[in-house]
Every structure is written in C-alpha cells, then in structure tokens.
Scaffold this active site. Sequence first.
Site, PDB file in Angstrom:
ATOM      1  N   TRP A 112       4.218  -5.042  -3.592  1.00 18.01           N
ATOM      2  CA  TRP A 112       4.655  -5.016  -2.193  1.00 18.01           C
ATOM      3  C   TRP A 112       3.705  -5.772  -1.265  1.00 18.01           C
ATOM      4  O   TRP A 112       3.948  -5.824  -0.068  1.00 18.01           O
ATOM      5  CB  TRP A 112       4.762  -3.567  -1.712  1.00 18.01           C
ATOM      6  CG  TRP A 112       5.711  -2.723  -2.491  1.00 18.01           C
ATOM      7  CD1 TRP A 112       7.049  -2.573  -2.279  1.00 18.01           C
ATOM      8  CD2 TRP A 112       5.394  -1.889  -3.618  1.00 18.01           C
ATOM      9  NE1 TRP A 112       7.590  -1.696  -3.192  1.00 18.01           N
ATOM     10  CE2 TRP A 112       6.596  -1.258  -4.027  1.00 18.01           C
ATOM     11  CE3 TRP A 112       4.220  -1.601  -4.319  1.00 18.01           C
ATOM     12  CZ2 TRP A 112       6.649  -0.374  -5.111  1.00 18.01           C
ATOM     13  CZ3 TRP A 112       4.274  -0.737  -5.393  1.00 18.01           C
ATOM     14  CH2 TRP A 112       5.470  -0.131  -5.779  1.00 18.01           C
ATOM     15  N   ASP A 113       2.591  -6.314  -1.773  1.00 19.99           N
ATOM     16  CA  ASP A 113       1.553  -6.908  -0.939  1.00 19.99           C
ATOM     17  C   ASP A 113       0.910  -5.845  -0.046  1.00 19.99           C
ATOM     18  O   ASP A 113       0.619  -6.076   1.121  1.00 19.99           O
ATOM     19  CB  ASP A 113       2.124  -8.046  -0.079  1.00 19.99           C
ATOM     20  CG  ASP A 113       1.028  -8.881   0.590  1.00 19.99           C
ATOM     21  OD1 ASP A 113      -0.136  -8.785   0.175  1.00 19.99           O
ATOM     22  OD2 ASP A 113       1.347  -9.609   1.548  1.00 19.99           O
ATOM     23  N   PHE A 114       0.671  -4.664  -0.615  1.00 23.72           N
ATOM     24  CA  PHE A 114       0.056  -3.553   0.100  1.00 23.72           C
ATOM     25  C   PHE A 114      -1.465  -3.554  -0.118  1.00 23.72           C
ATOM     26  O   PHE A 114      -2.047  -2.636  -0.702  1.00 23.72           O
ATOM     27  CB  PHE A 114       0.638  -2.226  -0.377  1.00 23.72           C
ATOM     28  CG  PHE A 114       1.960  -1.854   0.253  1.00 23.72           C
ATOM     29  CD1 PHE A 114       2.343  -2.361   1.477  1.00 23.72           C
ATOM     30  CD2 PHE A 114       2.811  -0.969  -0.385  1.00 23.72           C
ATOM     31  CE1 PHE A 114       3.558  -2.009   2.056  1.00 23.72           C
ATOM     32  CE2 PHE A 114       4.024  -0.600   0.186  1.00 23.72           C
ATOM     33  CZ  PHE A 114       4.397  -1.118   1.410  1.00 23.72           C
TER      34      PHE A 114
END
Length: 793
Positions: A469-471
Amino acid sequence: MDVTNPGKAAQFWVKLVGIVTALAGVYFVGGGAWLAWLGGSWYFVVAGLLLLISGVLLTRKRLSGAVFYGIAFVFSVIWSLWDVGLQFWPLFSRLFAPAAGAVLIAFTVPLLTKERGARLFSVTIGVLLAVAVVSSFISSFQPKGIIRNADVQSKADEAHDVAPNSGPKDWQAWAGDTKGSRFSTLSDITPDNVKDLKVAWTAHTGEAVVPDKGDAEDQNTPLQVGDSLFVCTAYTSLISYDIDSGKEKWRYTAGRGNSTYQRCRGIGYFDATRAKNVVEPGKSLDTTVSPQRLFFPTGDGRLVAIDAHTGKPAANFGDNGIVDLKIGMGEVKPGYYQQSSAPLVAGNVVIVGGRVIDNFETNEPPGVVRAYDAVTGKLVWAWDPGNPAVTREPLSPEGYTRGTPNVWVGMSYDADLGMVYLPTGNATPDFFGGERREGDEKYSSSIVAVNVSTGRPVWNFQTVHHDIWDFDATGTPLLYDIKNDDGSVTPALAETSKTGMIYLLDRRNGKPVAPIEERPVPQGNLPGERYSPTQPYSSMPGIGNETLKESDMWGATPFDQLMCRIRFKSSRYEGIFTPPGLDMALQYPGSLGGINWGGVSVDPTTNLMFVNDLRLGLYYKMVAAKDIPPGQGTSEGMGWIVQKGLPYGSLRERLMSPLGVPCQAPPFGTMSAIDLKTQKLVWQIPVGTVQDTGPLGIPVGLQMPLGMPTLGPSLATRSGLLFFAGTQDFYLRAFNSHTGAEVWKSRLPVGSQSGPITYRSEKTGKQYVVIFAGGSPHSAERGDDIIAYALPE
C-alpha cells in the site's frame, strides 16, 4: 387555486426556478438510481422525484410546485438527521444548498398566488429559513469537531521538570536535536504575550521554485548556530544569514541536480571540537580544517561539506568537500536517487539514507544506509537491507542490493545507547510484492535500530507486514523518556505511519510499550501476489484512520456528495488494509497518509506529543502490464503507474468529489496532542481553512476552519506554545499546547511546508521564531521568504 398573472420578468423567474429544480431532480433520480442499484441509500431517488415534480409544477406556475419542494426539504432534513445525527459539516453538506433553494422558492410563492395567507406564510418561512442559512454560514467560521479530554489532561508533576531557558539556545539539527523532539526550552514568548509577536526581518533566497518546471518544492527547515542562520533551497543552494538582521553572509551553489524531484528538507551540522568519536572511542578528531561544517545533500546524489563560517567546501572531506553518494550504487538513472531529508550527524559520523523513485520499475537503486567520517568523508559502514554480509563497500561489482527498502525520512540518534533509528519504506515498486525477497520483507516499513559505530542491526520492528500500500514508516522517530509511577524511566521511541497508527516502543530492544495486537486482515486474490494474514494494530490513538461508511461521504453540495457515494459503493473497501486487486478498491488512509514526513514534536513538561495529519483517500486498481495505454505511466504518484518489470501496473486517483474536495467528511487535517504516559488523546483540533484553496482549486477566500490536509513539522516550546505552518492556507499559527486553542497567527506571503524553529541571539538577547515560506503543493503561488518574528523592544 388562485394563480396570478405576473409580468414577463416574473414569469421568466418562476420558469427558471422550475427548470433548475427539475434538472436537480433529474440528476438526483439518475444518480440516486445508480447508487440504489449499487446497494446504497434510496434517499436521492425519492428526493429527486419530489424535486422533479416540484420543478415541473413550478414551470407551470403552480403553487403546488412549492409545496412539493417543501415536502422534499422536510424529507431531506429528516433523512440527514437520521444519516449523520447532529454533526455540523455533514449536515451543512446535505442541507445548506436545499435550504438556500427553499428560501428562494419561499420568496417566489407570492408570484404564484394572490391568497394573502399563503403569501404571508411563505414569506415568513422564507425569512426563518434565511436566518437559519445565514446563521449556519456564520457558524461555519467557528471550528467544529474539537476534542478535549480533560479527564486525561497531563499533569506537570507526572512529567519532566524542565526549567525555562535551560536547554540549547541554538537550533543545530533538523528536529532541534538528534532525538526528533522539535522542542525548545526558550520561554520569552508565552501564550500571554505571543499576540504581540511581530515580523523582525524578512530575507529572500532569490530562488523561488518555478511551478510546472520540474517537480520542485521548498520544504526546508533552517538551522541556526551562533550568529548564523543556514537555509538550503530546492535548487541546491546553501545560504547563511545573520540571525538578527537577515543580511546574507555567504552563499554556496552546488548546481540544480535533477528535474524530477527537487527538495532540500534540511542540512546537518558538525562541530569537530565538541563531537564524540563513536568509531574509535577516545581518539581525538582533526580540528585543523573547517572544524564547524554543514552537510548539504544535492539533488543529483552528492554530499557536500561546507565550512560554516566561510561557505567554502571543506577541503579535507572527500574530494575537495564532496562525496559522491552514487558510488557503489550501480546504475543510477537521472532522478532515481537523491537525499530527501537532512543527513543525521551522530558523533563523528554523518549518516545518509536516500529517496528512491517510486513505482517506475523493478531493479531500482539500492536502499542502502551509509555512515561517513564527518571529518574525512571516508566510508565508515554501510547497512545493506538485502545482504547482511555487507559492512562497508558492496560485495558485488553491481553494487549494493538493488530495489531494497530505503530510508527517505529523517533518522534519530541516542548517544547514550549508541543506536541510530532508521524508518524504512517498502521495496519498490510499491503496490505489488509477489516478487519481493527475504530482505525486502524483513525490513520493509519498519523501524530498524543499528549500532552507530558498526551499522549492524540491533533490532527491528515492522509497522506493516508485506506492505503493498506504500504505507511507509514516515516520521523521524521521537526518542522520549517516560517517567513511570515507580520512579523508573522507560526509554521510548514513538513512530508514526501513513496508516495513521502510532507505535510506542522501548528503544533499547524494540518491544512494545503500548500494546500492539496482530489482527486478521482481508486477503486478496490477485494472481501472483501473496498476503500477510495479520497486521500490527497499535493501542495508541489512531489519527484519521477510521473505517469509512457510505454516510461518511461528503461534498460541498448534495450533488457532488452523491457522486462520492457512488464512488464509495462501486469500490471494494474493507478498511485500512484493503488489498489491491483487478477491481476498483478504496484506500483510506491513502498512500499520502495518514501521517507523513513532518514527524512530531513533544513537550516533556506535559508528556504531550503533537501529531499533524492529512486525510486523503485513494481509489485504485491493478492493471495487467499489457493493458496500460502506450505512453502512460510517467508519474510516480497519481494516474497510470507502470511498475516496469512486474506483471501489473496500477491506476490511482485521489478520492475527491467532482468539485475537487475530499469525499469523506471534514476534518481533512488535524493537530492532535497525545499523552505519552497515559497513551490517551488529550486534544484534537482541525487546522487550516479554505481561504487559499477550494472547489476546483479556486481559493474560497473565506476562513472556514474545516481542517485541511497538513504537511510539515511543528515546534513546541517550554512556555506552552505550539507553532505550525504546514496548512493549506498561508499562515504561521501558534496554539496553546495544553489546550489546542489558537492564540496567534500571522499571514504568510505563500504557503509553507517547512518547520518553524526558535533561537535566542546572544547579541540582542531576543528570542526569534523563524519560518521559511516557499509555497504549498495545492497552490501555484511560490515564494522565497525567510521570516523572523520577535517580541517588540
């Protein structure tokens, strides 16, 4: 029915009102039917039919048209109260436009009938509704949704006894110190006298960013040492100013670097006469050449050491003051690697990570973290997440392990423990992890503690497992000592994430201080992907990561709210960790946050940590690589993303209404105070107004405090003030840090994403607050202003 025979102008007016009402009804019926088919609310269908009937009757000059509008309005009020209760902004979105329409129609009724009673009744209703509309509009200028938990308010006797003006008078590191505190003990400026704060001087870099010419933004937090203020620019200049006058002392220009991502968020400062030798303890450092120096990262991957007094390169550092950070990195295409945060000076080493371009392709540059001797520029150690056997130079001619998780935000250092704390992102590309390696998985989206002398990992804690998620772990880790009731002290670390979660760990070993629970999360079905069955949920207060419902959809009017509801119901959504798939899905918080790179500040006298956030969701889907249109995918952010080398790219857009406002209800950005001892939320306020932004990107010009997305650091002071400028309106604000009440603000020429700093001048004895105003992402207005504030003589 008694119908008048109005003149031509009046007839035109009645017909126009009828046509507009009927068109609104058609829109509601059509969009509402779509929403109902998706399983959403039937309100819009019913209201649309009533409006359509009303509009048709009004075009025929029938009094019953007004009656049907009244029925539609009453129905809307009842439904809105059932849907969202008494929440101001959700009700404002649902009822302000219909109420304004009701006022219009009420004053149109006298054109439809000669009956005195009906005219008087409609005008009375119109006046009452007009008062309600005006009152709600006036009320919209007062902050809503403020949270103040008096029962968990910190008490000074349970926190740290920090004497006023007892700490450093300078600002020698990006966060004021190496612990990510962004705190100053200077106390001349207080909640009582901050209202008197005035501009003392203004300086200009002469290098305002040019919009639409490369991806450049000014996000610099200055440093101040002695009588000098140091500012870096997006176009890779480093400038020294006098702290009392703003007069330029010297300037060094390193070249413009690259055109794909131009930032300078900060620089590092090193004083060889005071530094501890952490590599060879006890050995003295060379202080004969440029003993006080600045470490300046450039956009094309160089680290430059500059004499703090002269502005000249430090001759004994690297190659005449320059170390090429691309050495050992293998192929580095232009714009694929550079520093996006200030170097960390820890003892006698300067440590750099690096920003690696997101989502363009596999086999991108390495995420290696390296430490260089701050005097000589010699490589001391390297931590390669993909190869634990690497201790310094790469073991392969191809360089360090490519495509590994990188450290693109600020790092922290505990001199007593001898550890450096590295917040990592996920391995690139971001949104598909089926081909990631063991090292990618172990260190992705984590806090990694390494030994400052050797670079060897001591412990690591992962905030998101198999991050697709690109977290990233986004904030500079806050190192804070919690005083326990038994008199002991827990050396803690607080880390923020784009998920809106905050992790509180023991920085000695990475064990949770605040409980963390592994919870089952949704599993996807994208061919070739794998999924973590659980994710770590922190018991610390979550910031802007609630699970959305259809009723949370918002819009400036019911019309764009309807489209947001349709987007919500037509997308798959299962909470924070909704996995990407071939169908359209929602991501909230989005990959922008949550909580982004600005980090936090802390007041140790109250145990309060201050966190600002942005609340922007996304809707997105994965797309087979062969189906991405030719020529698309040149951006790493929104729109088409290629992810070359993987079987999938993606299509991503912000979750916004057709008018360009976020689809979920306000606030879109807040400032929160969290007690690090009790682990409770003490207060939360919306920050920012729509004065310099608005629907379709057009500034509204009104100071309605919805709470807008924030980006940038804050500053806390011993006197009980919290300074912040990273809003979407052009202000530097001061809040009472104990309550969150706004006590002062100053209009800036443009927006700011920079961190405020404060210092005291030995020459004048004045305490200054300084902010760099270069512009905000949402606005095309740019500046180059360094503004210093002080109390009057």
